[in-house]
Design an enzyme around this catalytic site. Structure first.
Site, PDB file in Angstrom:
ATOM      1  N   HIS A  79       5.357  11.257  -0.270  1.00  0.00           N
ATOM      2  CA  HIS A  79       3.918  10.985  -0.956  1.00  0.00           C
ATOM      3  C   HIS A  79       3.266  12.428  -1.306  1.00  0.00           C
ATOM      4  O   HIS A  79       2.069  12.589  -2.240  1.00  0.00           O
ATOM      5  CB  HIS A  79       2.986  10.176  -0.079  1.00  0.00           C
ATOM      6  CG  HIS A  79       2.272  11.247   1.285  1.00  0.00           C
ATOM      7  ND1 HIS A  79       2.659  11.075   2.489  1.00  0.00           N
ATOM      8  CD2 HIS A  79       1.283  11.880   1.202  1.00  0.00           C
ATOM      9  CE1 HIS A  79       2.141  11.815   3.308  1.00  0.00           C
ATOM     10  NE2 HIS A  79       1.111  12.606   2.694  1.00  0.00           N
ATOM     11  N   ASP A 109       8.873   7.953   3.516  1.00  0.00           N
ATOM     12  CA  ASP A 109       7.836   8.807   3.121  1.00  0.00           C
ATOM     13  C   ASP A 109       8.642   9.947   3.313  1.00  0.00           C
ATOM     14  O   ASP A 109       7.948  11.144   3.775  1.00  0.00           O
ATOM     15  CB  ASP A 109       6.778   8.664   3.986  1.00  0.00           C
ATOM     16  CG  ASP A 109       5.514   9.472   3.407  1.00  0.00           C
ATOM     17  OD1 ASP A 109       5.808   9.976   2.147  1.00  0.00           O
ATOM     18  OD2 ASP A 109       4.444   9.740   4.073  1.00  0.00           O
ATOM     19  N   SER A 190       0.585  17.214   5.489  1.00  0.00           N
ATOM     20  CA  SER A 190       1.853  16.167   5.087  1.00  0.00           C
ATOM     21  C   SER A 190       2.820  16.951   4.781  1.00  0.00           C
ATOM     22  O   SER A 190       3.070  17.915   3.718  1.00  0.00           O
ATOM     23  CB  SER A 190       1.478  15.266   3.933  1.00  0.00           C
ATOM     24  OG  SER A 190       0.505  14.477   4.346  1.00  0.00           O
TER      25      SER A 190
END
Lengths: 461, 461
Positions: A79, A109, A190
């Site tokens: 992402h 992911d 992230s």
């Protein structure tokens, strides 16, 4: 900016006081662990493709990552780096290096980048293990929370195998459970590493519970390692499936003696369905390996067991149907991409994606032929013709559309020929309708027409 | 010369002083207000709005302006009181103000289908007579700029005080019939209020949209208040319609098609010389149209002797009405164009299938769940395949067995325990049998969206 700085200060204060109570984690151990990983930390600024309101746009976002080899492979989240045209990385020494996307895997992911550098002596992280974690052990989260590069936060593992609930019919993480941690994880973290006190990466930080205090989630490094290796070797991850949607045994019964996993649903277009697998079956084993998932935490392992079987293999699947145990021979098929590839059709002013089997099924289509409209630009040719988000284009004039690439060719020829009127056969929900696209109509005339045209799905009689 | 000019100026100045900006004397305004305000009353009602998708319904209170139009208690109200999916009940009407105020119960009469107003009759044990009412004048033609007065009620916090405002005719529409637009925004309490001209004649009431059969809600979106001229509703005052028949008792003829108008562009694309028509865009499986072989793309040009000339979306409503009122079981001839060639088809009209609004429900106290049969409209709305059978969850009781198991409105129950569910009766019987056995757990096999899955209920016996 001022506000951001302030919130950083508050954060630091909290974490400092947290440090004192982090049982047994001595200051020196934390410093050693940080020192091992920090030089390999990467601040990532990808320029991503975003499709909104029928338009393709590019935006720059911020994420984190870490170098895993001396020649510059970098791990981050899908992402963060997915759909990016261009990725700029800032290394720990603040050197700016561009990177290429080697491959991405939306199901876990994860994404792998390769720094465009000739260097072969880059600092890199050591990857640890995630199968021997214990709740309560000290961990560090490193990355760029809110874009603030080179940040370190400290906490413990809260839960080693958290299962995140599916959202509607969309699985959040079909093939892995999550490491839950109270080390502060914020947007921008992230793709950054979750590190143990030995200075080994044990997880890839990816999610947080917004509105909660210090409830963050990392992808366990064991599954990440497999995905990273496959991406580096193949550029992508290939998985098998047999059309199954699984539920834990507990969805059906709380009887602890009942073994297996519940088949909640079987896609009608799948090889499993063809082989006779049905919703309601209890799956006992696949390829001779027992498939037990009494609780939902056991589901990712069963899904992964099926996913890891080579595509096209004929495998025995034992199921319990009623009181009868039967064996099915199922040929595995390749699991389709989680996301269809998206494109902008600028002359008509709309965006579209390929149909995934899930979308086709929801629309009650017997195949994935066609394209799904994801947005149309106000005032554009498509918008004025009444094309809207959620429409599925099945035919253009007399041509049945197979997929986005096929549509793009048909569309390209139509745009070049300036054919004045094009008829689309469109499905939306249960209803089909004809949409007439006027390629040469001047805008005002088109606009006047759309003002009198209904936004609804047609008129019921 | 100079003095005569001055004189004119003086006269003009005096006129201006005596009049408001809208061309009325203060005296005229006061007179109209005094004469009309006794005929204005306040309607209080409860309405139940049902959402056909989720099956959930919510009740809420509402107020509307009522205008007495006869000395015996016939009342006109804005059409929005009674719309699709919203049924008003518990209707009371306050006539007069302050100490004079008297409350009546009112019953709803059949809603006219050519003008968007509601009609009500006050009820009383003794015959009503001598009530104040508004007398209408027909045949007054207005021009753009003609000054008007509107009487209505202020909001509830202001005790529904009767008010008046002045405005002008801002525009005149000539389609589908002559309609006057008011040149300013109208507050909610003035919708349905009487409109008077400079002579104090009541020439109509304020409305917003046209009747559904005229294209209806198109005007709601425009936000322009209209004047419904007296001529539109005079017949209803002269001969009031009968009491409204509950929709469940009202049966409509049905062809089973979704349609769109034959716009000039579509006609040109298909090379049809015909001027307007109805294009069949979707056929409901098994419905009369499909049974006689009508196809998508057929253009209906004549229905039971009536030529069909729809070119715009709102003109489709006329066709819808034509079919609805053609008579159940009646054989009608449809003239159509298929691939440009004229054809005739005879079709026996069916009766419109029951809608979600009229669907049967079963409330089960044991599991705390209310379920409803799946009607054709819900099947189309949710795009359910024909083989999907079951009942749809309408409500679950908070904290009840069904709610704790995760069942929620919109989920379709296909199996309960070992019992397949295809009707409310099946569900009722299944619950009965389960209650007799009192098992520890009951598994429900359900469909949520396009996917199936299990829910485990643990009844508290």
């Amino acid at each position: 900016m001022r506000k951001a700085m302030w919130s950083l200060l508050v954060l630091t204060a909290l974490l400092t006081s947290g440090c004192v109570t982090t049982g047994g984690a001595s200051q020196s151990a934390v410093l050693r662990a940080k020192a091992r990983v920090a030089p390999a930390l990467v601040h990532i600024r990808p320029v991503k493709e975003v499709f909104s309101r029928g338009r393709r746009e590019e935006v720059q976002i911020v994420g984190s990552g870490f170098i895993i080899s001396a020649d510059g492979y970098v791990v981050t989240n899908e992402h963060v780096a997915g759909q990016s045209k261009f990725v700029r990385c800032v290394l720990y020494n603040r050197e700016v290096v561009d990177a290429e996307v080697v491959g991405t895997d939306p199901y876990t992911d994860l994404a792998v980048l390769k720094l465009t550098t000739d260097a072969d002596d880059l600092p890199f992280c050591r990857l640890g293990r995630s199968d021997n974690l214990e709740a309560g052990q000290t961990v560090l989260a490193m990355g760029s929370p809110h874009g603030l590069a080179r940040s370190v936060s400290l906490g413990i593992v809260s839960v080693t195998d958290r299962y995140l609930e599916d959202r509607g019919d969309q699985m959040v993480s079909p093939f892995n459970t999550w490491i839950q941690t109270d080390a502060a994880i914020n947007p921008g973290n992230s793709g950054g590493p979750l590190v143990n006190l030995k200075g080994e990466v044990i997880g890839v930080n990816a999610r947080m519970l917004s509105g909660a205090q210090n409830v963050g989630f990392a992808i366990p490094i064991d599954i990440a390692k497999e995905v990273i290796d496959e991406i580096i070797a193949e550029g992508r991850v290939t998985r098998s499936w047999i059309g199954e949607t699984l539920q834990s045994m507990r969805a059906k019964t709380d009887d602890p003696t009942q073994k297996g996993v519940v088949v909640a649903d079987v896609d009608p277009l799948s090889s499993g369905y063809e082989a006779g697998l049905r919703a309601g079956d209890v799956m006992l084993s696949v390829n001779g390996i027992p498939t037990n998932a009494r609780f939902e935490e056991g589901l990712p392992a069963v899904r992964k067991l099926i996913a890891d079987i080579p595509v096209g293999a004929e495998i025995p699947v034992r199921v319990l149907r009623g009181n009868e145990e039967i064996e099915l021979k199922v040929t595995t098929a390749e699991r389709s991409a989680l996301k269809g590839s998206q494109a902008e059709l600028p002359q008509w002013g709309f965006t579209a994606v390929n149909l995934t089997p899930a979308v086709a099924r929801r629309a009650q289509l017997s195949s994935t032929n066609g394209i799904l409209v994801t947005g149309s630009q106000m005032g554009g040719i498509a918008y004025n013709a009444g094309l809207k988000k959620g429409d599925i284009i099945l035919r253009v004039d007399d041509i049945e559309i197979e997929n986005l690439a096929h549509f793009d060719r048909v569309y390209g020829a139509l745009v070049r020929s300036k054919k004045p009127r094009v008829l689309l056969d469109v499905k939306h929900g249960a209803l089909t309708r004809f949409v007439l696209v006027k390629q040469n109509g001047n805008l005002e005339e088109n606009a006047a027409q759309s003002a009198s045209s209904d936004e609804g799905d047609g008129h019921a009689e | 010369m100079l003095s005569s000019v001055l004189g004119t100026v003086l006269v003009l100045a005096q006129t201006c002083l005596a009049q408001t900006g809208d061309g009325f004397t203060q005296e005229t305004i006061a007179q109209v207000h005094a004469r009309l305000q006794p005929a204005i009353c306040v309607i209080t009602y409860t309405s139940e709005v049902s959402n056909p998708q989720s099956g959930e319904s919510t009740k809420r209170g509402g107020n509307a302006l009522g205008l007495l139009v006869s000395p015996t208690g016939l009342l006109m109200a804005p059409g929005h009181m009674q719309v699709e999916n919203s049924e008003p009940f518990n209707i009371t009407v306050a006539v007069g103000q302050g100490d004079e105020e008297k409350e009546y119960v009112a019953k709803l009469l059949k809603k006219p289908d050519d003008v968007n107003v509601c009609l009500l009759q006050l009820e009383s044990e003794t015959p009503l007579r001598g009530l104040p009412y508004a007398r209408f004048t027909s045949g007054v033609e207005l021009e753009v700029g003609t000054p008007l007065m509107v009487v209505g009620v202020l909001s509830e916090p202001l005790d529904f005080a009767r008010g008046i405002f002045t405005c002008r005719v801002g525009a005149i529409l000539d389609k589908p019939r002559t309609t006057y637009c008011i040149d300013r925004a109208v507050r909610f309490g003035f919708v349905g209020g009487p409109v008077a001209d400079a002579q104090g004649r009541v020439i109509g009431v304020v409305g917003f949209d046209l009747a559904v059969s005229e294209g209806g809600d198109l005007y709601v979106r425009s936000g322009h208040p209209l004047v419904y001229q007296t001529s539109l509703f005079k017949k209803y005052i002269d001969t009031p319609p009968g009491e409204r028949i509950a929709p469940s008792d009202e049966e409509h003829a049905w062809l089973g098609v979704f349609t769109q108008p034959l716009s000039d562009d579509l006609a040109e694309y298909w090379g049809l010389k015909h001027n307007g028509g109805i294009v069949i865009s979707t056929l409901v499986p098994g419905a009369p149209a499909e049974q006689v072989g009508l196809r998508r793309g057929d253009v209906i040009t004549n229905f039971a002797g009536t030529p069909i000339r729809a070119k715009q979306d709102r003109e489709v409503r006329g066709f819808t009405k034509l079919v609805r009122e053609a008579g159940i079981g009646k054989a009608v001839t449809i003239k159509l164009l298929r691939d440009g060639k004229p054809m005739e088809v005879e079709v026996t009209l069916g009766s419109r299938p029951k809608s979600a609004r009229d669907a049967g429900e079963y409330e089960d106290p044991l599991f705390g769940i209310t379920v409803r049969e799946i009607t054709t409209d819900v099947r189309i709305l949710l795009n359910l395949a024909d083989d999907v059978q079951g009942v749809i969850v309408r409500r679950v009781k908070s904290g009840g067995t069904a709610a704790l198991a995760g069942l929620r409105p919109g989920i379709i129950v296909m199996n309960l325990g070992d019992f397949p569910i295809t009707s409310l009766d099946d569900f009722r019987q299944a619950v009965g049998k389960i209650a007799a056995e009192q098992p520890k757990e009951v598994t429900a096999f359900c469909r949520a969206g396009s996917a199936t899955g299990f829910f485990r209920l643990e009844p508290r016996w």
